[in-house]
Design an enzyme around this catalytic site. Structure first.
Site, PDB file in Angstrom:
ATOM      1  N   ASP A  37      35.115  40.071  28.079  1.00  0.00           N
ATOM      2  CA  ASP A  37      36.427  39.647  27.604  1.00  0.00           C
ATOM      3  C   ASP A  37      37.275  39.272  28.820  1.00  0.00           C
ATOM      4  OD1 ASP A  37      38.752  39.480  25.811  1.00  0.00           O
ATOM      5  OD2 ASP A  37      39.381  41.304  26.853  1.00  0.00           O
ATOM      6  N   ASP A  39      41.397  38.530  28.758  1.00  0.00           N
ATOM      7  CA  ASP A  39      42.745  39.090  28.748  1.00  0.00           C
ATOM      8  C   ASP A  39      42.696  40.606  28.563  1.00  0.00           C
ATOM      9  OD1 ASP A  39      44.492  36.635  28.800  1.00  0.00           O
ATOM     10  OD2 ASP A  39      43.289  36.180  27.036  1.00  0.00           O
ATOM     11  N   ASP A 198      38.545  45.400  26.068  1.00  0.00           N
ATOM     12  CA  ASP A 198      39.669  46.335  26.175  1.00  0.00           C
ATOM     13  C   ASP A 198      40.376  46.563  24.856  1.00  0.00           C
ATOM     14  OD1 ASP A 198      42.760  44.804  26.598  1.00  0.00           O
ATOM     15  OD2 ASP A 198      40.940  43.642  26.268  1.00  0.00           O
TER      16      ASP A 198
END
Length: 265
Positions: A37, A39, A198
Site C-alpha cells: 500500500d 498512503d 495500514d
C-alpha cells in the site's frame, strides 16, 4: 519476460528478473514478492488528504471534521468523493477526485513524508532481488510522483485506483498486484508473497485476495484479526522478517513470529 495483465504500469529494470523468470530471494527464504500500500504505509500523506478534503468542503460552505476524514482512510476515491458530495461539495465525482489528487500531489512535490522504515525495507528487498509492486487507491499521477522519489526499479508495477473497477476493500487490486508478479515469475504462489497495509479497507482487501497480510497501523487503529500480523513499525525490520510471516516459514498468517515488540492481533 511473460506478458503482463492489463491495468498496471510496469517499472522493473530488465536485470531485476533472472533469465528463467524467477526473482532472486537473497537471504529471505521463500519470499518472492511484496505488495505495498502507499498512503499511510510508504508515505504519511493522510494529513495532506484531510487538509485537501477540509478545504474543498469549506469552499462549498460545508464543514468537514477529522472524525469524518478518518472514515475515508484507505477507501476508494469514488467512495470518498461521494462522502464529500454528501457534505455539500457541489462537484462531480471526477472533478472532486482530480482536485484532491492535484492538491496532494503538489504537497508531495514539496515534501515527501516517508513512513519510518519503508524506504529502508524497499531498498533491502530490491538489493535481494525480491520484486515489489505498489497497490494503492491513489491514482497514477500521485503514485508515480511517490515512486519517482525512489530508486529506479524499486517497484515492478504500480496498481492504482484508476486501473481497477472495484477499490479496496474489494480484493481486485491485490489480486491484480499478485497476477502481475506472477506474470513475471511463472509458478509463483500466494504463499510466497506478503502484502503490507495500514488501513482496514486495505487489510480487508489483501486478506480477501488470499495473501499473507502485514498491518502497520498508522492513522486509524485496526480491530483485532488473527488472520494478519501487526507490527508497530517497519523501522529495524528486514526482508527475512517478512519471509518469516509466510505459511511456508512455519509461522502462518497472523502467528507471532517475533517477541521483540510487535503486536500480533
Amino acid at each position: 519476460m511473460a506478458p503482463h495483465p492489463p491495468g498496471s504500469m510496469h517499472l522493473l529494470a530488465p536485470d531485476a528478473i533472472d533469465d528463467d523468470g524467477a526473482a532472486g530471494a537473497g537471504n529471505s527464504g521463500g519470499l518472492r514478492g511484496v505488495l505495498w500500500d502507499m498512503d499511510g504505509t510508504i508515505v504519511d500523506t493522510e494529513p495532506y488528504w484531510i487538509r485537501a478534503e477540509k478545504d474543498l468542503v469549506e469552499a462549498h460552505g460545508g464543514t468537514w471534521t477529522d472524525e469524518q476524514a478518518t472514515t475515508l482512510v484507505g477507501q476508494a476515491l469514488e467512495f470518498s468523493a461521494g462522502q464529500l458530495q454528501q457534505a455539500g461539495v457541489d462537484l462531480g465525482t471526477r472533478d472532486i477526485i482530480d482536485h484532491l489528487i492535484g492538491r496532494v500531489a503538489a504537497d508531495v512535490a514539496r515534501a515527501v513524508p516517508w513512513r519510518p522504515g519503508a524506504r529502508e525495507m524497499l531498498a533491502a528487498l530490491h538489493a535481494e532481488g525480491i520484486p515489489c509492486a505498489m497497490v494503492t487507491m491513489s491514482e497514477t499521477l500521485l503514485a508515480g510522483a511517490v515512486a519517482a522519489h525512489l530508486p529506479e526499479g524499486t517497484f515492478s508495477h504500480l496498481v492504482t485506483g484508476d486501473r481497477v473497477s472495484a477499490g479496496k476493500p474489494d480484493p481486485e487490486a491485490y489480486q491484480l498486484g499478485f497476477d502481475l508478479l506472477a506474470a513475471d515469475q511463472p509458478g509463483l504462489g500466494k504463499d510466497a508473497v506478503v502484502a503490507i497495509e495500514d488501513s482496514l479497507p486495505g487489510v480487508t482487501s489483501a486478506l480477501a485476495a488470499g495473501l499473507t497480510t502485514l498491518a502497520v497501523p498508522h492513522f486509524v487503529p485496526l480491530p483485532p484479526d488473527a488472520r494478519r500480523t501487526d507490527w508497530d513499525t517497519l523501522a529495524g525490520r528486514t526482508p527475512a522478517d517478512l519471509a518469516a510471516l509466510l505459511p511456508a516459514a512455519g509461522s502462518g498468517v497472523g502467528d507471532d513470529a517475533f517477541d521483540d515488540g510487535e503486536n500480533v492481533a
